[in-house]
Design an enzyme around this catalytic site. Structure first.
Site, mmCIF file in Angstrom:
data_model
loop_
_atom_site.group_PDB
_atom_site.id
_atom_site.type_symbol
_atom_site.label_atom_id
_atom_site.label_comp_id
_atom_site.label_asym_id
_atom_site.label_seq_id
_atom_site.Cartn_x
_atom_site.Cartn_y
_atom_site.Cartn_z
ATOM 1 N N LYS A 77 0.843 -1.190 0.000
ATOM 2 C CA LYS A 77 0.000 0.000 0.000
ATOM 3 C C LYS A 77 0.881 1.244 0.000
ATOM 4 C CE LYS A 77 -3.924 2.080 2.495
ATOM 5 N NZ LYS A 77 -4.836 1.947 3.648
ATOM 6 N N SER A 153 -9.674 2.131 2.833
ATOM 7 C CA SER A 153 -8.777 2.841 1.932
ATOM 8 C C SER A 153 -7.786 1.927 1.219
ATOM 9 C CB SER A 153 -7.992 3.901 2.717
ATOM 10 O OG SER A 153 -7.169 3.290 3.712
ATOM 11 N N SER A 177 -10.086 -0.333 7.077
ATOM 12 C CA SER A 177 -9.530 -0.143 5.739
ATOM 13 C C SER A 177 -8.833 -1.358 5.139
ATOM 14 C CB SER A 177 -8.558 1.042 5.731
ATOM 15 O OG SER A 177 -9.256 2.244 5.886
#
EC number: 6.3.5.7
Length: 489
Positions: A77, A153, A177
């Site tokens: 990420k 996210s 997330s």
């Protein structure tokens, strides 16, 4: 046959038996990205040259059995710092942060186990969002149906695994997330206990809530990756000095006598009928395996969303104060004096959602409002934690849906932030309490979109969560299903 139809363990055996090479794995990963990522848009930056060079180096060594992720392609990420590889946090503010000087601790741990970083994954800007539509570059799409969001996210982290681009990925979870996009994309996502995994090198959103965790296709892979990235880190004062157990050894398939708590609030109004039905069917599966469940109450969970957005936004307003156009990041070229440089750099660099949360957090921390909002939210957070502590005195795990609905269409809720915030109502309490939670596939909606089952455990008891998740996985076939975009039929 795609290599990504196999588990990490199966790939490892093929590498040891010389049936495939690490170069084969890396080539397959990049070929897959070239094939589908223009539709999915899971990656922001690729590290192709380094990955191919590392693959050649690993293929030339004979020492293949002393590493737990030898040659396995992964995505990171884009809020975890990677040495020499652009790290943007999905924001225009960091679009020129091309050459970080160090690795996040979790990245260093993957490197030591010889995993290969394929690239950096798309995300909501500074991890603020539940749909990946807040990325300042492009919205990631759900591989099961590209008209739908992948969740956020960590939407890029979940979509890349679901689409068969990498075997596993790392995400971060502040209010759901990892688990929410895992549910939307039909993969496995773990949010470990707060302090289990080092946050050093993770660009902070809300420091008391953020936690890094793995996203995989099955439970065993997830347990294996968590073993690698867990552990005390002197560079992170919040990481806990506690032994890292063998999570994979807990995957016995035996849940006889397991006591499951099912909060009535998690199946109440607002939870879609098909989501509720999938959870009840999962509980029947557990009954058939010898577990027992009872309905309980987490009475303060109804305050979780309001509590979370006050606390998370307050911490974000403090953490993001460092982005001012002075030290690093993009500086406005229009400014003619110092104050204008601060204001214009932040105005141009941050997106609407980030600005919204900074403003909310600054207000909650301001003189005259601190006691009424921030302090009160901290008190309610304690009550939410106490609810979990009370339940865990009598039960082994808490089970419910991961999200109240299946994935929604791109653009459907983007102009309604309050509705978007409410989508995290079932995942937020876990972060507020600091306990671990996992999302595993447990069914499909009428439109063929995945549904997630959330399993929550006691502090530092990821072993019981994995044992519970693995037993369900072995008794069902949801984890074997693939989106057509992900190589299925």
């Amino acid at each position: 046959m795609s290599l990504f139809d196999h588990s990490i363990k199966e790939i490892e055996e093929k590498l040891h038996n010389k049936e495939i090479t690490v170069e084969d794995l890396v080539n397959t990963s990049y070929d897959r990205i070239k094939e589908v990522d223009d539709q999915v848009q899971a990656f922001l930056t690729l590290d192709e040259e380094n990955a191919r060079n590392q693959a050649k180096e690993l293929d030339s060594t004979t020492d293949t059995e002393n590493y737990r992720l030898f040659g396995i392609p992964t995505g990171i990420k884009d809020n975890m710092v990677t040495k020499g590889l652009r790290t943007t946090c999905g924001s225009q503010f960091l679009r020129n942060f091309d050459d970080p000087l160090y690795n996040a601790t979790v990245v260093s741990k993957l490197d030591r186990e010889k995993a290969i970083t394929i690239g950096k994954l798309n995300m909501d800007e500074f991890a603020m969002g539940s749909s990946n539509e807040n990325s300042s570059y492009a919205p990631t799409r759900n591989p099961w149906n590209t008209d739908y969001v992948p969740g956020g996210s960590s939407g890029g982290s979940a979509a890349a695994v679901a689409a068969g681009e990498v075997l596993f990925s790392l995400g971060s979870d502040t209010g759901g997330s990892i688990r929410q996009p895992a549910a939307f994309c039909g993969v496995v996502g773990m949010k470990p206990t707060y302090g289990r995994v080092s946050r050093f090198g993770l660009v902070a959103f809300a420091s008391s809530l953020d936690q890094i965790g793995p996203v995989t296709r099955n439970v065993e892979d997830n347990a294996r990756v968590l073993e690698v990235i867990s552990g005390h880190d002197e560079m992170d004062s919040t990481s806990v000095d506690i032994e890292v157990p063998s999570f994979t050894s807990s995957l016995t398939g035996d849940v006889k006598g397991l006591k499951i708590a099912v909060p009535k609030e998690y199946l109440a109004e607002g939870v879609a009928p098909e989501v509720k039905e999938s959870v009840l069917n999962a509980l029947k599966t557990y009954e058939s395996l010898g577990a027992e469940w009872e309905e309980v109450s987490l009475p303060h969970s109804k305050y979780a969303v309001a509590t979370y957005y006050l606390l998370a936004s307050s911490e974000a307003s403090a953490n993001l104060a460092r982005f001012d156009g002075v030290r690093y990041g993009v500086r406005s070229e229009k400014a003619t004096n110092m104050l204008d440089m601060f204001k214009m750099s932040r105005s141009e660099g941050f997106g609407d959602e980030v600005k919204r949360r900074i403003m909310l957090g600054t207000f909650a921390l301001s003189s005259g409002y601190y006691d009424a909002y921030y302090k009160k939210a901290q008190q309610v957070r304690t009550l939410i934690k106490n609810d979990f502590d009370s339940i865990f005195e009598q039960y082994d795990v808490v089970i419910g849906p991961t999200t109240p609905t299946p994935a929604f269409k791109v653009g459907e809720k983007v102009d309604d932030p309050l509705t978007m915030y409410a989508n995290d109502i079932l995942t937020i309490p876990v972060n507020l309490a600091g306990v671990p939670g996992i999302s595993i596939p447990c069914g499909f909606s009428e439109k063929g979109l995945p549904l997630g089952l959330q399993i929550i455990g006691k502090h530092f008891d990821e072993q019981t969560i994995y044992r519970t998740a693995h037993a369900f996985e072995q008794a069902t076939d949801y984890h074997t299903k693939r989106p057509q975009l992900g190589g299925g039929k």
